[in-house]
Design a protein around this motif. Structure first.
Motif, PDB file in Angstrom:
ATOM      1  N   TYR A 234       0.823  -1.206   0.000  1.00 49.78           N
ATOM      2  CA  TYR A 234       0.000   0.000   0.000  1.00 49.78           C
ATOM      3  C   TYR A 234       0.861   1.261   0.000  1.00 49.78           C
ATOM      4  N   GLY A 235       1.823   1.315   0.900  1.00 50.79           N
ATOM      5  CA  GLY A 235       2.578   2.552   1.092  1.00 50.79           C
ATOM      6  C   GLY A 235       3.652   2.834   0.069  1.00 50.79           C
ATOM      7  N   CYS A 236       3.881   1.917  -0.872  1.00 52.64           N
ATOM      8  CA  CYS A 236       4.956   2.108  -1.852  1.00 52.64           C
ATOM      9  C   CYS A 236       4.802   3.399  -2.647  1.00 52.64           C
ATOM     10  N   GLY A 237       3.559   3.855  -2.859  1.00 53.38           N
ATOM     11  CA  GLY A 237       3.339   5.055  -3.650  1.00 53.38           C
ATOM     12  C   GLY A 237       3.932   6.308  -3.025  1.00 53.38           C
ATOM     13  N   LEU A 238       4.254   6.260  -1.736  1.00 55.32           N
ATOM     14  CA  LEU A 238       4.867   7.420  -1.080  1.00 55.32           C
ATOM     15  C   LEU A 238       6.209   7.761  -1.699  1.00 55.32           C
ATOM     16  N   MET A 239       6.860   6.786  -2.329  1.00 50.02           N
ATOM     17  CA  MET A 239       8.147   7.061  -2.968  1.00 50.02           C
ATOM     18  C   MET A 239       8.009   8.060  -4.116  1.00 50.02           C
ATOM     19  N   LEU A 240       6.780   8.222  -4.616  1.00 48.08           N
ATOM     20  CA  LEU A 240       6.539   9.120  -5.736  1.00 48.08           C
ATOM     21  C   LEU A 240       6.431  10.580  -5.299  1.00 48.08           C
ATOM     22  N   SER A 241       6.183  10.799  -4.005  1.00 45.86           N
ATOM     23  CA  SER A 241       5.854  12.126  -3.503  1.00 45.86           C
ATOM     24  C   SER A 241       7.035  12.783  -2.804  1.00 45.86           C
ATOM     25  N   ASP A 242       7.390  13.972  -3.236  1.00 42.64           N
ATOM     26  CA  ASP A 242       8.441  14.724  -2.555  1.00 42.64           C
ATOM     27  C   ASP A 242       7.999  15.121  -1.145  1.00 42.64           C
ATOM     28  N   ASN A 243       6.684  15.280  -0.959  1.00 43.15           N
ATOM     29  CA  ASN A 243       6.162  15.738   0.332  1.00 43.15           C
ATOM     30  C   ASN A 243       6.053  14.620   1.365  1.00 43.15           C
ATOM     31  N   HIS A 244       5.908  13.375   0.898  1.00 41.81           N
ATOM     32  CA  HIS A 244       5.630  12.276   1.833  1.00 41.81           C
ATOM     33  C   HIS A 244       6.639  11.137   1.761  1.00 41.81           C
ATOM     34  N   ARG A 245       7.660  11.275   0.919  1.00 42.86           N
ATOM     35  CA  ARG A 245       8.668  10.229   0.767  1.00 42.86           C
ATOM     36  C   ARG A 245       9.350   9.883   2.092  1.00 42.86           C
ATOM     37  N   TYR A 246       9.482  10.869   2.977  1.00 42.34           N
ATOM     38  CA  TYR A 246      10.186  10.668   4.249  1.00 42.34           C
ATOM     39  C   TYR A 246       9.532   9.591   5.113  1.00 42.34           C
ATOM     40  N   LYS A 247       8.237   9.319   4.884  1.00 44.74           N
ATOM     41  CA  LYS A 247       7.526   8.332   5.691  1.00 44.74           C
ATOM     42  C   LYS A 247       8.055   6.912   5.466  1.00 44.74           C
TER      43      LYS A 247
ATOM     44  N   ARG B 174       6.553   6.828 -18.948  1.00 44.43           N
ATOM     45  CA  ARG B 174       7.032   7.508 -20.155  1.00 44.43           C
ATOM     46  C   ARG B 174       6.061   8.575 -20.655  1.00 44.43           C
ATOM     47  N   LEU B 175       4.759   8.380 -20.456  1.00 48.21           N
ATOM     48  CA  LEU B 175       3.776   9.347 -20.948  1.00 48.21           C
ATOM     49  C   LEU B 175       3.321  10.343 -19.884  1.00 48.21           C
ATOM     50  N   MET B 176       3.381   9.953 -18.617  1.00 50.28           N
ATOM     51  CA  MET B 176       2.913  10.831 -17.545  1.00 50.28           C
ATOM     52  C   MET B 176       4.045  11.317 -16.654  1.00 50.28           C
ATOM     53  N   GLY B 177       4.930  10.406 -16.301  1.00 46.94           N
ATOM     54  CA  GLY B 177       6.056  10.759 -15.455  1.00 46.94           C
ATOM     55  C   GLY B 177       5.780  10.568 -13.977  1.00 46.94           C
ATOM     56  N   LYS B 178       6.833  10.402 -13.238  1.00 46.37           N
ATOM     57  CA  LYS B 178       6.750  10.178 -11.787  1.00 46.37           C
ATOM     58  C   LYS B 178       6.103  11.360 -11.072  1.00 46.37           C
ATOM     59  N   ASP B 179       6.388  12.582 -11.496  1.00 46.94           N
ATOM     60  CA  ASP B 179       5.908  13.758 -10.781  1.00 46.94           C
ATOM     61  C   ASP B 179       4.385  13.852 -10.792  1.00 46.94           C
ATOM     62  N   VAL B 180       3.767  13.493 -11.900  1.00 48.38           N
ATOM     63  CA  VAL B 180       2.297  13.531 -11.975  1.00 48.38           C
ATOM     64  C   VAL B 180       1.704  12.505 -11.013  1.00 48.38           C
ATOM     65  N   LEU B 181       2.274  11.308 -10.988  1.00 54.23           N
ATOM     66  CA  LEU B 181       1.797  10.287 -10.047  1.00 54.23           C
ATOM     67  C   LEU B 181       1.994  10.761  -8.609  1.00 54.23           C
ATOM     68  N   GLY B 182       3.105  11.434  -8.361  1.00 55.16           N
ATOM     69  CA  GLY B 182       3.355  11.978  -7.026  1.00 55.16           C
ATOM     70  C   GLY B 182       2.316  13.013  -6.628  1.00 55.16           C
ATOM     71  N   GLU B 183       1.878  13.819  -7.575  1.00 59.36           N
ATOM     72  CA  GLU B 183       0.820  14.795  -7.298  1.00 59.36           C
ATOM     73  C   GLU B 183      -0.486  14.091  -6.956  1.00 59.36           C
ATOM     74  N   TYR B 184      -0.759  12.970  -7.614  1.00 55.85           N
ATOM     75  CA  TYR B 184      -1.958  12.191  -7.288  1.00 55.85           C
ATOM     76  C   TYR B 184      -1.894  11.690  -5.842  1.00 55.85           C
ATOM     77  N   ILE B 185      -0.714  11.190  -5.455  1.00 55.35           N
ATOM     78  CA  ILE B 185      -0.539  10.708  -4.073  1.00 55.35           C
ATOM     79  C   ILE B 185      -0.755  11.849  -3.084  1.00 55.35           C
ATOM     80  N   ASP B 186      -0.180  12.992  -3.379  1.00 54.61           N
ATOM     81  CA  ASP B 186      -0.370  14.153  -2.511  1.00 54.61           C
ATOM     82  C   ASP B 186      -1.851  14.494  -2.369  1.00 54.61           C
TER      83      ASP B 186
END
Length: 484
Positions: A274-287, A366-378
């Motif tokens: 479940y928590g793996c998606g936190l790696m995508l977020s600059d704001n929550h990666r520290y968790k 390749r089409l969306m990028g990590k940053d967009v997914l990170g914004e979704y997590i945020d």
């Protein structure tokens, strides 16, 4: 027109009609569920006769609509907030067409070629994101349950090979195996016990550690339990931490657990399905700090990376430990191929035939990028906090936990009634809401008390949606009160 060209044209027409069907489904689906019951739907399914065929794809799609798609739970709608089911991003759906059509099998190079290298690159990328080190590796799996099973298989055999100098593959479990112990939180996933059962250790091998007031594993209790088991002659072989429990989304203290695993010389596995998606977020990666100490990590891309089922992986910090699952077959992956530099992913997994599920993540990055997914997590974490605050301020509700990721538990209790009545009331609310199809929430029990559960994995869900769902819950609760 030759036969091959006719087949290609048939493929194109069939796919186009199917895409139109799916597009219409998304356009016309307005609530998460139809409210159909098994008793109502079963006769229609049972009436289908496989000895006859549909006259056309159009007729077949109408059949599928009547017994499946119009009743399929719509995870993409914002008022579905029940389980760990995410809406899926469009690039991954495009990849699904290629995956199914080309039908590569990822077990050996001669069945997948470039697909093997693409999967390996995505595994390397994920390992890098988690800082697992230069020797890290992994393989895609069917889901968290398989990944946890493989991790505990390696934990078991790593201990046996290293300490007992015993060949478990050839000789089976040694006598000492009945004394093996695996430590995990009392809130960890059921697959930990299931894995120990399958691996011949038995569920008794799992020692469930109490949690603290934030539903995280209590490290002091863990140390006490490990010492107690050792004093009884038992053998700690693994500590399993959870980064995102199913009911609470709580993250165990990974740094402390990693240090304890090192102190006791045990395998350290982190179930981050479940928590793996936190790696995508600059704001929550520290968790996820401390996950880099893990020997193995479970990652479910089909939860927090917005991928279709199945898309998961098991990662390891030392690629050599994957050899604990390696078997060679002369017709499939002979030793000679390995010596000649041909990578066969079957060497790393308990699966043989396996889809090229990695292509979905490839398309997405390749089409969306990590940053967009990170914004979704945020966004889902922010909405979960909003939901918790709304519930906490409403005197008709009791909030059990503030979410660390995007899951929260609460119950409807406007009258401060006794527990059994509260349990009945909240079970009624969940079922009535599901029957209406207007929104879907889950429920669970904590200390035998029933709570409703919100699991937010849809960045399109807003505070307004949450407010509407809470109002629906109140209305059903009031209805129950009037009739009872």
């Amino acid at each position: 027109m030759n036969h091959q060209e006719a087949n290609i044209n048939h493929y194109a027409r069939t796919l186009q009609k199917t895409i139109d069907f799916v597009t219409a489904h998304f356009r016309n689906t307005t609530q998460p569920f139809s409210g159909i019951t098994p008793a109502d739907l079963k006769p229609a399914v049972q009436s289908i006769d496989f000895n006859t065929t549909s006259s056309s794809i159009d007729d077949l799609l109408l059949e599928v609509k009547s017994i499946y798609s119009q009743h399929a739970v719509a995870f993409h709608l914002p008022k579905y907030i029940a389980h760990l089911n995410c809406p899926v991003v469009t690039p991954s759906l495009a990849a699904e067409i290629i995956i199914s059509a080309l039908n590569s099998s990822m077990d050996t190079w001669d069945q997948s070629a470039g697909g093997t290298l693409m999967e390996m690159k995505l595994i390397d990328w994920t390992c890098e994101q988690l800082h697992l080190g230069a020797s890290a590796d992994g393989v895609f799996t069917s889901g968290g349950t398989q990944s946890n099973l493989m991790a505990l298989l390696m934990a078991r055999d790593y201990y046996i090979n290293r300490t007992l100098l015993y060949n478990v593959k050839m000789q089976g479990l040694p006598e000492d195996a009945k004394r093996f112990r695996v430590f995990c939180s009392e809130k960890s996933h059921f697959s930990i016990k299931k894995a120990c059962s399958i691996l011949g250790l038995g569920e008794h091998a799992v020692v469930c550690v109490p949690v603290g007031n934030r539903f995280k594993m209590n490290t002091k209790e863990l140390k006490n339990l490990m010492e107690k088991e050792i004093a009884q002659g038992n053998i700690p072989i693994a500590i399993v931490a959870t980064a995102g429990t199913t009911d609470f989304g709580s993250i165990d203290p990974l740094i402390e657990l990693g240090e304890l695993a090192k102190e006791y010389g045990t395998w350290f596995h982190v179930d981050a399905a479940y928590g793996c998606g936190l790696m995508l977020s600059d704001n929550h990666r520290y968790k996820l700090s401390g996950i880099e100490y893990a020997n193995s990590v479970t990652v479910d891309y089909h939860k927090s990376f917005f991928q279709p089922v199945s898309s998961s992986a098991l990662l390891v910090s030392d690629k050599d430990t994957l050899r604990l699952m390696c078997y060679h077959a002369d017709y499939l992956n002979p030793v000679e191929q390995e010596k000649d530099g041909y990578p066969n992913q079957v060497n790393k997994t308990i699966q043989t035939t396996r889809r090229f599920d990695a292509l979905k993540l490839w398309f997405t990055l390749r089409l969306m990028g990590k940053d967009v997914l990170g914004e979704y997590i945020d966004q889902i974490i922010y909405t979960a906090k909003q939901a918790a605050n709304m519930i906490d301020k409403d005197p008709d509700f009791e909030l059990l936990n503030h979410p660390e990721i995007s899951t929260l538990l609460f119950r409807y209790n406007p009258y401060s009634t006794e527990v059994s009545a509260l349990n009945t009331l909240n079970q009624f609310i969940r079922k009535k809401l599901m029957d209406s199809g207007k929104a879907l929430v889950a429920s669970t029990k904590v200390n035998n008390e029933v709570y409703l559960k919100f699991t937010l994995l849809n960045p399109a869900t807003t505070a307004k949606d949450i407010s509407t769902i809470l109002e629906l819950i109140k209305n059903i609760g009031n209805e129950y009160a009037r009739n009872n």
